[in-house]
Design a protein around this motif. Sequence first.
Motif, short mmCIF file in Angstrom:
data_model
loop_
_atom_site.label_atom_id
_atom_site.label_comp_id
_atom_site.label_asym_id
_atom_site.label_seq_id
_atom_site.Cartn_x
_atom_site.Cartn_y
_atom_site.Cartn_z
N ASP A 66 14.41 1.09 -10.67
CA ASP A 66 15.51 0.51 -9.87
C ASP A 66 15.08 0.33 -8.40
OD1 ASP A 66 15.26 3.18 -9.51
OD2 ASP A 66 17.38 3.68 -9.84
N TYR A 67 13.81 -0.15 -8.25
CA TYR A 67 13.19 -0.28 -6.91
C TYR A 67 13.92 -1.25 -5.98
CZ TYR A 67 11.14 -4.61 -8.74
OH TYR A 67 10.96 -5.87 -9.26
N THR A 68 14.70 -2.19 -6.55
CA THR A 68 15.36 -3.18 -5.68
C THR A 68 16.59 -2.59 -4.98
OG1 THR A 68 16.56 -3.99 -7.60
CG2 THR A 68 14.60 -5.24 -6.95
N THR A 69 17.15 -1.54 -5.55
CA THR A 69 18.38 -0.97 -4.96
C THR A 69 18.17 0.41 -4.37
OG1 THR A 69 18.96 -0.18 -7.17
CG2 THR A 69 19.96 -2.26 -6.45
N LYS A 70 17.21 1.17 -4.91
CA LYS A 70 16.99 2.52 -4.40
C LYS A 70 15.57 2.62 -3.84
CE LYS A 70 20.15 4.95 -7.48
NZ LYS A 70 20.27 5.84 -8.63
N HIS A 71 15.46 3.39 -2.77
CA HIS A 71 14.13 3.54 -2.17
C HIS A 71 14.01 4.91 -1.51
CE1 HIS A 71 10.35 2.49 -0.28
NE2 HIS A 71 10.81 2.90 0.88
N LYS A 72 12.95 5.62 -1.91
CA LYS A 72 12.70 6.91 -1.28
C LYS A 72 11.58 6.70 -0.27
CE LYS A 72 11.79 11.74 -2.33
NZ LYS A 72 11.24 12.69 -3.29
N SER A 73 11.94 6.82 1.03
CA SER A 73 10.93 6.53 2.05
C SER A 73 9.92 7.68 2.14
CB SER A 73 11.59 6.30 3.40
OG SER A 73 12.29 7.45 3.76
N GLY A 74 8.79 7.40 2.78
CA GLY A 74 7.70 8.39 2.94
C GLY A 74 6.37 7.74 2.66
N LEU A 75 5.32 8.33 3.16
CA LEU A 75 3.98 7.75 3.08
C LEU A 75 3.47 7.72 1.64
CD1 LEU A 75 1.75 6.64 4.93
CD2 LEU A 75 0.84 8.94 5.12
N LYS A 76 3.13 6.52 1.16
CA LYS A 76 2.64 6.38 -0.22
C LYS A 76 1.21 5.84 -0.26
CE LYS A 76 7.38 5.52 -1.64
NZ LYS A 76 7.88 5.73 -0.27
N ALA A 77 0.83 5.10 0.78
CA ALA A 77 -0.52 4.52 0.80
C ALA A 77 -1.04 4.47 2.24
CB ALA A 77 -0.49 3.12 0.20
N VAL A 78 -2.35 4.69 2.37
CA VAL A 78 -3.01 4.58 3.68
C VAL A 78 -4.12 3.55 3.54
CG1 VAL A 78 -4.48 5.78 5.35
CG2 VAL A 78 -2.49 6.94 4.40
N TRP A 79 -4.21 2.65 4.51
CA TRP A 79 -5.24 1.59 4.52
C TRP A 79 -6.07 1.81 5.78
CZ3 TRP A 79 -4.86 -2.64 0.85
CH2 TRP A 79 -5.90 -3.58 0.96
N ILE A 80 -7.32 2.21 5.60
CA ILE A 80 -8.19 2.49 6.76
C ILE A 80 -9.04 1.26 7.07
CG2 ILE A 80 -10.11 3.89 7.62
CD1 ILE A 80 -9.08 6.19 5.96
N ILE A 131 -1.36 1.49 8.06
CA ILE A 131 -2.67 0.88 8.33
C ILE A 131 -3.21 1.58 9.57
CG2 ILE A 131 -3.87 -1.26 8.90
CD1 ILE A 131 -1.28 -2.64 7.60
N THR A 132 -4.41 2.16 9.45
CA THR A 132 -4.90 3.00 10.55
C THR A 132 -6.42 2.96 10.63
OG1 THR A 132 -4.66 5.19 11.52
CG2 THR A 132 -4.97 5.13 9.14
N THR A 133 -6.98 3.67 11.60
CA THR A 133 -8.43 3.77 11.79
C THR A 133 -8.87 5.20 11.45
OG1 THR A 133 -8.11 4.41 14.09
CG2 THR A 133 -8.45 2.05 13.65
N PRO A 134 -10.18 5.46 11.27
CA PRO A 134 -10.60 6.83 10.97
C PRO A 134 -10.14 7.83 12.04
CG PRO A 134 -12.41 5.31 10.58
CD PRO A 134 -11.31 4.51 11.21
N GLU A 135 -10.20 7.42 13.31
CA GLU A 135 -9.81 8.32 14.40
C GLU A 135 -8.33 8.67 14.33
OE1 GLU A 135 -13.42 6.18 15.27
OE2 GLU A 135 -11.44 5.41 14.79
N SER A 136 -7.49 7.64 14.09
CA SER A 136 -6.04 7.88 14.05
C SER A 136 -5.65 8.72 12.83
CB SER A 136 -5.28 6.55 14.05
OG SER A 136 -5.45 5.92 15.30
#
Length: 821
Positions: A66-80, A131-136
């Motif tokens: 039910d992703y279109t109506t409910k959403h649990k926020s929080g970090l799920k993916a990191v892109w370096i 979306i981040t860098t190695p330092e961050s």
Amino acid sequence: MNKKELVTLAENWFAGQDWKPFKFQKDTWDAYLQKKNGLLNAPTGSGKTFALWIPIVLEYIRKNPDYTTKHKSGLKAVWITPLRALSVEIEQAASRFAEEMGTQFTVGIRTGDTPQKERAAQKKSMPDLLITTPESLHLLLSSKNYKKQFKNLNAIVIDEWHELLGSKRGVQVELALSRLKTISKDLRIWGISATIGNLEQAREVLLGPNSEALKNSVMIKADLKKKIEVRSIIPDKMEKFPWRGHLGLHLIDEVVPIIKNSRTTLLFTNTRSQCEIWFQKLLAKYPELAGEIAMHHGSINKETRLWVEQAIRNESLKAVVCTSSLDLGVDFAPVETIVQIGGPKGVARFLQRAGRSGHQPGKVSLIYFLPTHAIELIEASALQKAVEKKAVEDRIPYLMSFDVLVQYLNTLAVSDGFYPKEIFPEVASTFCFQGITEEEWQWILNFITKGSQSLQAYDEYKKVEIEEDGKFRINDRGVAMRHRLQIGTIVSDAMLSVKYMKGGYIGTIEEWFISKLNPGDSFTFAGRTLELVRIKNMQVLVRKSQKKNSKIPSWQGGRMTFSAQMSELLREEMYEASKKTNRGTSRELRSLKPILERQKKESIIPNSQEFLIETFKTREGFHAVFYPFEGRFVHEALASLLAYRISLLSPISFSIAFNDYGFELLSDQEIDMQQVIDNNLFSEEYLMDDLYKSLNATEMARRKFRDIAVIAGLVFTGYPNKLVKSKHLQSNSQLLFSVFRDYEEDNLLYQQAFRETFEHQLEEGRLRLVLERIAEQNIVWRKCEKPTPFSFPIITDRLREKLSSEKLEDRIRRMLQQFED
């Protein structure tokens, strides 16, 4: 939803954009949804962001029907990403897909450019994709309760992994991954890499040798037939004595028609100084280009760089003169043509730059090669073959970077603290520290708590406290703040901000250059002529200047060297040129006929079985020139080694000069070359001992130690707007170096300085291979009447260090008249 239904969702979205997914994209979706880790080998501009972002969203949809109506926020993916400039594009692509799929996925950026207000908001509520860098990323690991933030992390993607691999930033990524694997139980790790020679090793470094992640991984290669067309700009009149002094500017009239006939052209230079000069000369000779050309390099302010990048996208610029600041990832579909000014020194860099044009699947990439002196046409010929063969360099990963490990452990101690028994297996699971011993680990722990054996009396080095339960933690707020300010492995000379008196920020410049100027002197920077008013609080205050003569800034480390791959290709071309017949040779080699004929007349062109030494006498003294064709770093070491060994035979002193083709020993007395050959001075026996003595290796290691001391937090670089001057950093680190040399020679950071000097700066491994090769070749010694075409660029390189450009041109003109006879 099952896997097939999920993939259909993605295919339908692609169809809605009038696109069709490539096989490599579908293979990546498939592997990711099967819970695999992996390395995706794909060129820039081929759709690699969608190859990995789409399955991350699909996996989220599978877990949340039910992703279109409910959403649990929080970090799920990191892109370096290694470059801040790439983050905006990734954010746009990621947000677009997430929105159009009807998810409530949020995308955020966290880099050095992220405003404080946004960082504070992220602390309260993390985006779903960061979306981040190695330092961050390490900065996040230094914050309290970081485990809570990363607990539900499902995916981490490391973009442009080939760029990070051969650097200490790569080690930072390895250490961060070792921690995240423990915290996030359902973590998938993926790297994206352009083509490098050691892709399998790149995957092993990313996932960890012998790890479960590596066992459950795949390598996916994008088999896109990308056509690259290389055209050399060959001068009408070929000089017989090529020299390096004019940076290719004599061919400026050949470049302008290329610019005018293309939608957008990128002109790549190898250094920021060369970039500044080309931009100025183009405008001076073709003022009608004003407003149509711009400049882009890493020292220009962020606003200007972003403006230039946007102007390329919307085609409001005809040309941009740039450096490696535009090598990576930034997606410019409108770029039609690339001009490479001077040899790129490496095949991978050349292919990367070529790929900036025709930046869409199926389009031809067109790159022009502009030689800064005639012999670089041999490089052009070698590059043509490299493009056909797809011969690309390896990226060598760092091993035992103890300075990065010290910084990382302090990062963990600043946040929630750590138990060594928990962290040691994680550290030892990385590629960099797979060989770490219990003794070395214990030494590192002693170092961060007591400041090593010789610094125990000083409290400032006792940063980490051991609490009653055995937890290592930094409790001092001042120590914690200074540590967070200094997280990172990129150490450069102190950078000063360049600002107008009335406040406009222009960019950054190195302290060592500006310290040579007096108030009233003018210099060219970011395409403007500026007058130095004064230096105040690490700021260079300037006003516009109308002066005609102005200095061009130069940046330390501006010179690159040949990669081993490039050296080999160049030698092959040289051997080709030595053959009697010109049949079947490239257009570049044929155009070099006058030079090659002159070289054969005065000396020889060595073949694969020959090692050439030339000697001649001029007013300057006795010259001996040697030609290994192995790149300037190797030649620097080899020249010092040989000079030292010759001086053992008879007392003699030398001036040394070198370039990528060979090196010169200049003396006021003649070298007995027969004695050099008979005594086998090119032997690799006693190599390390002789290198230590010949190169003043201690002095080189002392300079290298400054960077290690900064990364390990032994010296503090200062607060924002109140940075420590580089001469103070140097003297502080030199003092520590001397203490370790005299009282603690087994100090791991002290030893690391020597190891890195030999492995990375002097390329000891390559040096041994060169000496082995020379041992099997016939040494051909030619006594010449005057300098040869091959020796001329080396001589002029040495003169350029001493003379201003005007005096150098006059001197070379006289030399040419003398030698042309």
